[in-house]
Design an enzyme around this catalytic site. Sequence first.
Site, PDB file in Angstrom:
ATOM      1  N   SER A   1      -5.155   6.186  -1.782  1.00 37.35           N
ATOM      2  CA  SER A   1      -4.953   4.790  -1.490  1.00 37.35           C
ATOM      3  C   SER A   1      -6.192   4.185  -0.825  1.00 37.35           C
ATOM      4  O   SER A   1      -7.265   4.231  -1.404  1.00 37.35           O
ATOM      5  CB  SER A   1      -3.701   4.649  -0.623  1.00 37.35           C
ATOM      6  OG  SER A   1      -3.296   3.330  -0.585  1.00 37.35           O
TER       7      SER A   1
ATOM      8  N   ASP B   1       3.467   3.206  -9.527  1.00 37.66           N
ATOM      9  CA  ASP B   1       2.919   2.736  -8.247  1.00 37.66           C
ATOM     10  C   ASP B   1       2.862   1.196  -8.239  1.00 37.66           C
ATOM     11  O   ASP B   1       2.158   0.595  -9.045  1.00 37.66           O
ATOM     12  CB  ASP B   1       1.516   3.322  -8.069  1.00 37.66           C
ATOM     13  CG  ASP B   1       0.939   3.050  -6.684  1.00 37.66           C
ATOM     14  OD1 ASP B   1       1.486   2.210  -5.960  1.00 37.66           O
ATOM     15  OD2 ASP B   1      -0.071   3.700  -6.344  1.00 37.66           O
TER      16      ASP B   1
ATOM     17  N   HIS C   1       3.500   5.440  -5.379  1.00 36.56           N
ATOM     18  CA  HIS C   1       2.221   5.499  -4.667  1.00 36.56           C
ATOM     19  C   HIS C   1       1.952   6.852  -3.998  1.00 36.56           C
ATOM     20  O   HIS C   1       0.818   7.311  -3.946  1.00 36.56           O
ATOM     21  CB  HIS C   1       2.228   4.375  -3.627  1.00 36.56           C
ATOM     22  CG  HIS C   1       0.898   4.135  -3.000  1.00 36.56           C
ATOM     23  ND1 HIS C   1      -0.237   3.899  -3.744  1.00 36.56           N
ATOM     24  CD2 HIS C   1       0.513   4.104  -1.700  1.00 36.56           C
ATOM     25  CE1 HIS C   1      -1.258   3.722  -2.923  1.00 36.56           C
ATOM     26  NE2 HIS C   1      -0.837   3.852  -1.684  1.00 36.56           N
TER      27      HIS C   1
END
Length: 731
Positions: free
Chosen positions: A586, A674, A706
């Site tokens: 991320s 995601d 995610h």
Amino acid sequence: MESQVMTNPEDISKLYRELSLFPSLTRADVGPVITSQYGGKYSNIYTEWSQRDLERNENVKFCRQYIVFHDDKSVVYSGPSGNCTEIKGELLSKDSPSGDMKAVVRESNIKGEDKQFLEIWSKNIKVKSINLTALKKHGKVYEDDQFGCLVWSHSETHLLYVAERKRLKAESFFQSVSPESCSLADEEEGVKMGKEEETTKGEQFVFYEDWGETLVSKSSPVLCVLDIEGSNVSVLEGVPDNISPGQAFWAPSDTGVVFVGWWHEPFRLGLKYSPNRRSSLFYVDLTGGQCEQLSSGSSAVCSPKLSPDQCRIIYLECAVYGPHQQCSRLCMYDWYTKRTSVVVDVVKRPREDGFAGIYSSSLSPLCWSADSQRILVSCPQGSRKDLLLVETTTGSVTSLTSKSPGGSWSLLTIERNLMVVSWSSPNCPPSLRVGFLPLCGSREEVDWVVLEDSQTQPDIDWQILNFTPPPEQDNSQYPGLDFDALLLKPKDVKEGVKLPLIVTPHGGPHSVIVADWLLSSSVLCRMGFAILLVNYRGSIGYGQDSILSLPGNVGTQDVKDVQFAVESVLRGGAFDEQKVAVAGGSHGGFVACHLIGQYPEFYKACVARNPVINLASMIGSTDIPDWCMVEAGYNYSTDCLPDPAVWEQMLNKSPIKHVKQVKTPVLLTLGEDDKRVPPKQGIEYYRALKALQVPVRLLWYPENNHSLSKVDAESDGFMNIALWMTQHLSL
Ligand SMILES: CSCC[C@H](NC=O)C(=O)N[C@@H](CO)C(=O)O
């Protein structure tokens, strides 16, 4: 140079299998006090755990009970009572306040269809099993941490929960009514309920907004009440139309319900890891359906908890928008005077005594001391997770664990001053401990008793390192900030061996890596890697100034902090500077991709899980567009229109800007579902690297979001990461 890294895939998977066996604690409840026939007092402690089952490819949930004899001040004797039992199908469960009954929301597949039931258990009998699906009063029950709850009324006659608002069955304009179109099960239910289901035409393809990442099927929550005696469910009226309710509980004397309400106009934004959404405490009166707003409405609130004497509500508050996770304010609402006070305010810089502020978006289900005067909060304080005791009248904060062994202390519950906690550290998987809260004003240390121990990993060494950025990297607006990193390394290093190093910046960016049990880091460490986990400036747990120092400086301050930490560690001479890799997810993937673009010769391998690659292309597709603007240094409002200057800045601050310099082989791991960092971000990078002929491998995980945390994605991801590292670091 000699290497001592494990490279055989069989050996690596065996090690992963071994270390993935350690379960984590997810919940604990303390039962009522029972006096034995010999006069001794004891309570049962119910615990829930979660463990990866690699064979079944799922996370299994199981429970185990313990018995604790005590004298209200200290534990006299304790031990497990019985073995573990796997829990299947339970979405929510809760014992009644007296401990006499238990409520369960269960999902069960009957003849191929998922049904939800609300069960009431008393002694050894399931006294009620209410088919909520057949009642059709609402949609699916919310079982998530954001909105979900299952709460007994103080009188133990009613249950409160949150579910999706009922939607009429949508039909095509061209649907011809035929008996076959109705399933047998539906028909049976319809007959039982004595009514046909209402339908609507033209609504089949209407878009329903949801609350984003991990909350995808959740759109319009409603508060529901079951009258246990009459088996009657009603949906509470009175909640304003522009508000989505959740985190509800019964008001004193059961006169109504208190809840957190999130504004969902003009549109919903992702809520996961985003406690900065406009929200307020509300009270809805059961008799008149009148709804009252109890907090300001100009901030974001969460996790309200009623005191045992039912006089006060404590909750967390932070600013709307801005960094997603910030230093919270601990606020208290007095039910009778209707006055709100700030018990603990935002802390800009860590205090002399070490207190750095409260960083949490959820207090534990029970967090009050028995005298309704003190609150317990477990939250990061730098790279540790400590247990903090807050006096509500004075606002004084003391740490109950700062003098205990380093690691991570998480409060599971506190009941009648008996605290139940989970403790772990990078070389010790979670253990279960109990201890009594010291008396008010006492300086006594807590005497922790271990109920369930775990196996220390003697081969793993770890330490916390502190870094002061060089003067040219100091932040002029927030000067003098430093940061930490966690270093894990194998304990026994052969003479002459220099360890390969994996650098890991965390995501967020306003999150933190605390010294707790981290499965993949511990396996990599046991394989022979050193791992450096960097809490760059902008991480939570170091004061609000550190958090505020990063927005507008992403791609530089975070990147330089990580590079500074790595170079400082390499200067020590224990690590092989030709064998340095970087891995992050991320925003951590954003930092990793920046590092290989800005320091093209330095990193020999890179792994990025669902990385943010281009803020400008992500703003239109993520569930949290505000994040892109805030981190790029701009204020966000829901009516802001695309602005070329802002887009340019977003592009300039993104890793894609540096892609032409990249030489490092990159492994991308992407989750098809995601909503936070849509996988198209990773694809954008993949295409650029392909065009530049940089080695790149892309792993695509369907049915994953995610976190890529489904058991098969996580374990497959781990093996691929480990092998990518050994291959490209030439081990
Ligand atoms: C638009 S995505 C922003 C990055 C993301 N932030 C919040 O969800 C992130 O970095 N997430 C971290 C968890 O905080 C992660 O590791 O997935």
